[in-house]
Every structure is written in structure tokens, then in C-alpha cells.
Write an enzyme that holds these catalytic residues in place. Structure first.
Site, PDB file in Angstrom:
ATOM      1  CD  GLU A   1      -3.154  -6.259   3.944  1.00 46.91           C
ATOM      2  OE1 GLU A   1      -1.949  -6.051   3.685  1.00 46.91           O
ATOM      3  OE2 GLU A   1      -3.840  -5.505   4.637  1.00 46.91           O
TER       4      GLU A   1
ATOM      5  CD  GLU B   1      -3.028  -1.185   2.128  1.00 42.68           C
ATOM      6  OE1 GLU B   1      -3.017  -0.332   3.024  1.00 42.68           O
ATOM      7  OE2 GLU B   1      -3.936  -2.028   1.996  1.00 42.68           O
TER       8      GLU B   1
HETATM    9  C1  GAL Z   1      -4.106  -2.859   5.311  1.00 40.36           C
HETATM   10  C2  GAL Z   1      -2.617  -2.780   5.605  1.00 40.36           C
HETATM   11  C3  GAL Z   1      -2.246  -3.646   6.779  1.00 40.36           C
HETATM   12  C4  GAL Z   1      -3.193  -3.410   7.906  1.00 40.36           C
HETATM   13  C5  GAL Z   1      -4.599  -3.692   7.453  1.00 40.36           C
HETATM   14  C6  GAL Z   1      -5.638  -3.554   8.529  1.00 40.36           C
HETATM   15  O1  GAL Z   1      -4.557  -1.837   4.527  1.00 40.36           O
HETATM   16  O2  GAL Z   1      -1.885  -3.205   4.488  1.00 40.36           O
HETATM   17  O3  GAL Z   1      -0.932  -3.374   7.190  1.00 40.36           O
HETATM   18  O4  GAL Z   1      -3.065  -2.096   8.313  1.00 40.36           O
HETATM   19  O5  GAL Z   1      -4.903  -2.779   6.440  1.00 40.36           O
HETATM   20  O6  GAL Z   1      -6.916  -3.751   8.005  1.00 40.36           O
END
Ligand code: GAL
Length: 827
Positions: free
Chosen positions: A520, A428
Site C-alpha cells: 500500500e 496493518e
Molecule cells: C492505511 C490503511 C488503509 C487506509 C489508509 C488511509 O494505513 O491500510 O485502510 O486507512 O491508511 O491513508
């Protein structure tokens, strides 16, 4: 070779050497490891105000400890901590380490280097007053050649390490502070295989034959040129498979890289189910005498990411069922411990996980070794930010000076691991949205491909198609979407999606040439063992960015029914349903396998750890663990929840996850309340029934035959404690751990689901209590004490062995409850 000063240490060393010899394979017996641990007997001093090494040396307030060490975990949770709730409300600071050591006189003609696997962060190192260097990045390993500055023989040497984690915040999650990974001393001849000096690839693999290619960098630190022989021998367990030899001539003070190749007949391929490993021993000889030996573990496997078929390993399609993990180990903090990592991976394997994403930084070498051995598909990630910072003092400030070296070192360090299948150049990254980001990505991609062309490159983008969450949630189809510049740049081999599962089915339309990976997903939220009685009347906290805990459930708890998610994420079921459906969706990495310290989303005191884990901070699974187990494993699963302690007549939703059956029937006190079957893509079934104290029983059946039965009983008052160790015999090596679960039971032995007694622990014998934890994100009790309050009837205590074999006797006591004692053998 390093000399140890006291007799006690000498005895210990001899004992370790004997033990090592006893369990060595014959490959190891032939092999003299040039690396020895340098973890023991450091002195430590935490002092924010002294910033000068000579002043700190004179201090009398040093305490002795072994590294890996994390000082932040020893502190108090503090609402006002500069680390913020994101950092787990635990302070950073400025820490100093020093250690005195001797080096044998015979080593004065050799090279003696020190390797730190990771120091968080901004470490600076001096040996005998000489400055060796600085390393801002806390997650990468680095080595210094100490030889020019060492005293040999009887005279002492002193090493001082300054660790500056005082500028906060510098992380979005709990980082820990200190020399939190292993430290090694390496002693080599002046002519030797360089640091991370081998690169083994398998360009052609079939079941009949594999071609192996070795790139080996030899370092000559003699002034004069040398003629040497380099032999690389491949072993499978104890058996020699093949070997190649080459003569080299190498100038003084130069490095030379040589390329060798070999063939392995009928190779045994590395796979997730059978993670078969090979060993290559590289030997450098001068005048027929072996002067250096270097060991590389590797695997033989063939893989690709296919646009239409997803991930193909050794010719077979494998869906990546992965989880993201941060590096902390719950109550142990960030100080690495191999057994603690192994336990996490075992718990993940049991659930059916086959992939790990090292979010968002280079992991410890031990995690990668375990992934090689246990069979995980690793996405090895380099950065959480590039130049643009995410927190005020983070690595973005070091980017210009360090990113090249940090990335190169990660690639050199990690590229032989057969478990690594994908490089991620960032998570991100804010620059993904502009052309500057594309330029940086091009540079990172060029570096990555220079050091490894065998794996695809991705970035965890949010998301690759430019849109806002509301548009996605409402009606993605109608929204005019544009491609994110980084995704559209053509730099990446795989398009990496963070969240936005609604867009996955459009991938081939948006990216007709580039395969898919869900870098993710999910970000569901749950507190283990906490339920609103009726699942769909719970407040779906947090449905909006600005909604606080106070508008959701009391006590900052989140219901463990799989219905609570972040606005950018999804329930566990929703994302898996999409990924499962299409072959071209190669797989996903769920946020997260385990809860971690920090990032309690949204940030709201008193919460100090995350709710995202499928497993809590203590290692106890939440219910959704069994949804995945029913889908991802061959185990026969029937899991019902919630507990069965409610108010008489209260309406309760009972959920069941099951597999290998076509129906589940539920009984309350022997009376059927109905059969349920999953329809379509359902992943659970549900009954809404009035509570009646007694027994809730589920029976799963296939073609009318009973597959499994599960029962939950209404518990009475808490009456006794029960201790259960994951391993009741551990190694007496000062490192090994036994993870002991405490259950609070009623008189009949039923777990009391709302019991939250404070439990006191005492340990007899040569060992230590190194962690206590209930998995409660709201608890501010120290993980390092010897007492802790249980959550939902459960608590964990972690016992570490000492250096002698014998008995450890652990006793748990709580007011009004029958105590429990357990014996752990150390040998
Ligand atoms: C994502 C991020 C992670 C964590 C997660 C929580 O956007 O890549 O590190 O913060 O959100 O939902």
C-alpha cells in the site's frame, strides 16, 4: 429446478433462456449450469426494534426488491451516525429479507443448496422455520443445504434472512448493509462435485507444454456407496484440448478427493496483455449417465517474485502498477453490479493499472472473474484485523470462532483464479508488533499453504522496519532501525510495505532473503477540479495528524495539484519515482484507485467520503490520473491543468504531464510563455504565469515535430447541459447500466470549471435512475435521488435497464440552463 410462480416471471425466464442460448459458446451449450440466480423478488423490512423472526413475519411493512441490495446507501448522511465518518456517516441497523419459492417435485431426490456470495453482516438464515446457520463475516460466501427442510411440488417454501449490522462502528470504511452480493440456488444430484470442489494448478509451464493438475472433491450424499466415473475436459474457447477420466468408488455420505493430471501442448499463456483463459468441465457419471457437471475457469501461467528482479511473469519482468480498491461502487453503494465493477476496472486499465489489491477483505467473485478476463495482478486480502479490534464491534470480536473457516473458504473459493498472484493475510494488523502476532501469522500461513502452495504469502505491514514517521521524514539513514517482529519472523514469502517509501531502497539490506512488495502506498489527497492558483503556496493539508480542514483549504476541499498527502504517505510522484528506479522493487498498490465512501482523512464533518482516489467517487479522473497514464501506458499523453478561469493578472501555476516528447511549449492567447522539458526523474513540468483570459495552449514536440496539442479556454457563464453516455445500448436484463456524464457548458461549448448547479433528472421508459453523484466528498445529497449538485462542472447519473427492450429517454434540467436529453436503447 426452481419453479417460478407467476406468468410474468415464466415469460421472463423463457426470454432469458432464449437470450442465453443465443449467445452461448459451444462449450456452454454442452454444459448445463447447476447454479441459477435467486436474486429476484425478495421482501425487505428494516426494523431495529424487532429481533424475532416470527414477529417480523407478521409485519405488513415489507417492500419488494431484488438483491444485491444495500440499505445503508438509501439512508441520510448523519453527523451523529454511530458508524462515524469513517463509516461514511450512514447508518447500519437490523434488516430482514424473506422470499417465497417453490421447488419442482422431481428435485425431491436431489440436493438443493442456497449460496450467498456475501451478506454484511451477521446473517442468520431460516428455511421453513429451520435454522440453517449464522455467518458474521460480511465478505465471504457461504452455502446451506436446504434439501432436508424443503417442500416439493405445489407447496411454498419460505426463506428468512436476518442481517444484523446494528452494532456500530464495526468498520473503518463504508461497508454497506444487507444481502449485498448475489444469491444462487444450486441443484445437484446427490453425487456431485462439492462446493468449490476443484483445484487446478499448472505445476510446469513452458511455451511448448504445460502440465495441468486437477484435484477434485466428489461428495456422495447417497446413503449407499457409488461407483462413478469422473471426467475432466479442458476447452480453449469452443475447442476441446484434452480430457482425463478416472473411475472411483465412494462410500455413502463421504467425500473423496481425486487427483488427475493432463498436458496441454503449446499452451496459450495468461498475461496482463493477453489474459487467455481455459475452461475445465468436470463431469460425474453413474452408469454412463452424466449426473453432474461443474465448470472451472483457469489460466496457464508461470511466475515468481525474485529478490533482485521483482515480479517475473512467463519469464518476463513485469512491474506491478497496482491500486487498492474498497468494495463500494460510489453512488451504487455496496450492492454489487458486474457492469459497475467492469467500468471501474476499465477506467483503471486506461490509466495503465495492471494490479488490484482487494483491500481489506475477500472481494465479490465477479471482481475476480473480471480480473481474470481483463488481466490484473490481484493481491487477495483476507483481513483488516485479527483478534485485536480496530473499531469497537468489528470482526476482531468474531476472530476466535470464525477466522479459520473464513480463511479456508476464501482460499477454496478463490484459488483457481489465474489473476490472483499473492495472498495477503492481513492489513496493518496491530499484533504485527508482538510475538502473539507471529503466532497468529504462523497459523494463517499454515492454513494458506495447506490449501494453496502456488502463491506467495504476505501481510501489509506498517512498516516492516520499526521506526516512526518523523524519523523517516527527517533522516532515515541515520536512524537505528529494527525489524518488525512479523517481518522478521520468516513466516512471510514477500515483505509487504505499507507506505514508508523512504525505506524501500534499503530493502535488500534489511531483508537479504525475502522479495519486496509495496502492499500500500501514497495516500495522496485531492478534490477533483479544485485548485489553489499557485501550487506551492497551498497549505499542504494535512501535514500533521492534528491539523484540521479548518486550518487548510476552505470548504473541506483539497487541491488537485499532486502536493497534498497524509503524513504517513507521499505524493503520487514521490513513491512512483522510487519504485520505478529499482528492479528488485516488484511494484506497488496505490491507496486508492477510486475514492470510496467513508474515511475522509482526517475525519471531519461535513466530509463523508475519501479524498485518496486517483479517480473520484463518480468515476471522473483527477489530474494525477494522467501522470500515471503518461508513465504506465503506450498512449501518447499531454495533459495540462488547472482550468483557465482566474482573476485578471493572478499568478497561476500550469502543470503538464506528457510523454513521447522532449519538450512542451505553452502559449497564452497565441504568445509563447516558454518551453519546458522534464529533467532527471521529473514527472511533470510547470510554468508560473499571470492569468490572461482566453486560450491556454500546450504543444508537445519530439525532435522539433509536433506530438500533441492541448487547449483550455476561459469559460463564460453556464448556459447549457450536455449528456454523454458511456454506452448508449445496454442489455434489457434489469442489471445492465449506462453511466451518463453531465457537463455544464457555456454558450461556446466550453466546460465551466466552477459550475455547481443542481441538476434534475427524469427518465421515460422501462428503466431506473439508480445513482447520482458528483464526486464531492462534502455533498450530503442522496446518491439515490433524481437530483444532484454538480462539482467543477460535472455530475454523473447511472441508468439501469428494465426487463424489456426499447428506449429510455433521460432528460437533465437545471435552472437557467438549456436542458439536454439522451436516448439509451435497451435490447
Ligand atoms: C492505511 C490503511 C488503509 C487506509 C489508509 C488511509 O494505513 O491500510 O485502510 O486507512 O491508511 O491513508
Amino acid at each position: 429446478m426452481l419453479q417460478l410462480t407467476s406468468c410474468k416471471k415464466l415469460g421472463l425466464l423463457l426470454m432469458c433462456a432464449l437470450l442465453l442460448t443465443a449467445c452461448k459458446s459451444s462449450t456452454d451449450q454442452k454444459f448445463s449450469n447447476r447454479k441459477v440466480s435467486f436474486n429476484a423478488d425478495w421482501s425487505f423490512h428494516l426494523n431495529d426494534s424487532i429481533i424475532d423472526k416470527d414477529t417480523i413475519r407478521a409485519s405488513t411493512k415489507w417492500r419488494t426488491l431484488d438483491v444485491p441490495h444495500d440499505w445503508s446507501i438509501e439512508g441520510k448522511f448523519d453527523e451523529k451516525s454511530p458508524a462515524g465518518y469513517g463509516g461514511g456517516a450512514l447508518n447500519g441497523g437490523l434488516g430482514w429479507y424473506k422470499k417465497t419459492f417453490k421447488v419442482a417435485a422431481e428435485d425431491s431426490t436431489k440436493i438443493t443448496s442456497i449460496t450467498f456470495d456475501g451478506v454484511y453482516r451477521n446473517s442468520e438464515v431460516w428455511v421453513n422455520g429451520h435454522y440453517l446457520g449464522k455467518r458474521p463475516n460480511g465478505y465471504i460466501g457461504f452455502q446451506y443445504d436446504m434439501s432436508p427442510y424443503l417442500n416439493y411440488g405445489e407447496k411454498n417454501n419460505e426463506i428468512i434472512v436476518k442481517v444484523d449490522n446494528s452494532k456500530q462502528p464495526n468498520s473503518r470504511w463504508y461497508s454497506g448493509s444487507g444481502i449485498f452480493r448475489n444469491v444462487w440456488i444450486e441443484t445437484t444430484d446427490k453425487l456431485h462435485v462439492g462446493q468449490w470442489g476443484t483445484y487446478i494448478t499448472t505445476p510446469k509451464v513452458t511455451t511448448e507444454k504445460a502440465s495441468i493438475s486437477f484435484e477434485t472433491t466428489i461428495k456422495n450424499q447417497y446413503k449407499e456407496g457409488k461407483k462413478a466415473t469422473v471426467t475432466t475436459t479442458i476447452f480453449k474457447e469452443d475447442k476441446k484440448v484434452t480430457s482425463v477420466t478416472q473411475e472411483i468408488t465412494i462410500n455413502g455420505n463421504e467425500n473423496q478427493t481425486l487427483n488427475q493430471s493432463a498436458e496441454v501442448e503449446n499452451p496459450i499463456l495468461w498475461s496482463v496483455e493477453n489474459p487467455e483463459l481455459y475452461t475445465a468441465i468436470t463431469e460425474v457419471s453413474l452408469d454412463d449417465k452424466i449426473i453432474d457437471q461443474y465448470k472451472t475457469t483457469f489460466g496457464i501461467r508461470d511466475f515468481k517474485f525474485d529478490l533482485n528482479k521483482g515480479f517475473i511473469l512467463n519469464g518476463k519482468q513485469v512491474k506491478i502498477k497496482g491500486v487498492c480498491l474498497h468494495h463500494d461502487l460510489g453512488p451504487l453503494g455496496s450492492a454489487i453490479n458486474t457492469r459497475a465493477i467492469e467500468r471501474q476496472l476499465e477506467i483503471m486499465k486506461e490509466m495503465g493499472v495492471n494490479g488490484i489489491r482487494t483491500s481489506h477483505n475477500p472481494p465479490s467473485p465477479e471482481l475476480l472473474d473480471l480480473c481474470d478476463k481483463m488481466g490484473f495482478i490481484v493481491m487477495d486480502e483476507a483481513f483488516d484485523m485479527w483478534k485485536q479490534t480496530k473499531t469497537k464491534y468489528d470482526y476482531g470480536n468474531d476472530w476466535d470462532k470464525w477466522h479459520k473457516q473464513d480463511l479456508i473458504d476464501q482460499l477454496l473459493r478463490d484459488r483457481n483464479h489465474p489473476s490472483i498472484f499473492v495472498w495477503s493475510i492481513g492489513n496493518e494488523i496491530p499484533e504485527q508488533w508482538n510475538e502473539k502476532g507471529v503466532e497468529i501469522a504462523k497459523e494463517l500461513a499454515a492454513i494458506t499453504r495447506q490449501y494453496d502452495k502456488t502463491r506467495p504469502l504476505t501481510a501489509a505491514m506498517n512498516p516492516p522496519v520499526n521506526m516512526n514517521i518523523d524519523a523517516v521524514t527527517l533522516q532515515f539513514e541515520k536512524k537505528d532501525v529494527s525489524i518488525n517482529p512479523l517481518a522478521g519472523s520468516g513466516v512471510l514469502d514477500l515483505i509487504g510495505y505499507n507506505y514508508a517509501h523512504q525505506t524501500y531502497e534499503h530493502h535488500l539490506k534489511n531483508f537479504p532473503n525475502t522479495p519486496f512488495i509495496a502492499t500500500e502506498t501514497t495516500s495522496g489527497l485531492q478534490t477533483r477540479g479544485y485548485y489553489d492558483a499557485v501550487s506551492d503556496t497551498i497549505k499542504k493539508w494535512p501535514v500533521r495528524w492534528d491539523l484540521k480542514f479548518t486550518e487548510g483549504n476552505p470548504g473541506n476541499t483539497v487541491s488537485a495539484y499532486d502536493q497534498v498527502q497524509t503524513p504517513w504517505g507521499s505524493t503520487h510522484e514521490a513513491t512512483w519515482k522510487v519504485i520505478k528506479k529499482h528492479d528488485f522493487l516488484s511494484g506497488m498498490y496505490i491507496w486508492t484507485g477510486f475514492d470510496y465512501i467513508g474515511e475522509p482523512t482526517p475525519y471531519e464533518w461535513p466530509s463523508i467520503s475519501s479524498y485518496f482516489g486517483i479517480v473520484d467517487l463518480a468515476g471522473f479522473p483527477k489530474d494525477v490520473y494522467y501522470m500515471y497514464q503518461s508513465e504506465w501506458t503506450d498512449k501518447t499523453v499531454l495533459h495540462i491543468f488547472p482550468h483557465w478561469n482566474w482573476k485578471a493578472g493572478q499568478t497561476v501555476d500550469v502543470w503538464a504531464y506528457y510523454n513521447k516528447a522532449d519538450e512542451v511549449e505553452l502559449f497564452v492567447n497565441g504568445k509563447s510563455v516558454g518551453k519546458r522539458s522534464k529533467k532527471g526523474d521529473d514527472l511533470h513540468v510547470m510554468w508560473r504565469i499571470p492569468f490572461e483570459a482566453g486560450t491556454l495552449k500546450a504543444i508537445s514536440r519530439k525532435d522539433g515535430k509536433v506530438v500533441l496539442e492541448k487547449e483550455i479556454k476561459t469559460a463564460g457563464n453556464p448556459s447549457q447541459l450536455k449528456l454523454t453516455a458511456d454506452r448508449s445500448t445496454i442489455k434489457a436484463d434489469k442489471n445492465d447500466l449506462s453511466f451518463v456524464t453531465v457537463d455544464i457548458l457555456d454558450t461556446n461549448g466550453t466546460l465551466v470549471p466552477n459550475a455547481n448547479s443542481e441538476i434534475n433528472f427524469s427518465l421515460k421508459g422501462n428503466g431506473k435512475i439508480v445513482g447520482v453523484c458528483s464526486g464531492d466528498p462534502v455533498s450530503h445529497e442522496s446518491y439515490k435521488g433524481n437530483k444532484h449538485t454538480a462539482l467543477a462542472g460535472k455530475c454523473l447519473v447511472v441508468i439501469q435497464s428494465g426487463d424489456t427492450s426499447g428506449r429510455l429517454e433521460l432528460t437533465a434540467k437545471a435552472n437557467g440552463l438549456k436542458q439536454s436529453t439522451i436516448v439509451i436503447i435497451t435490447e
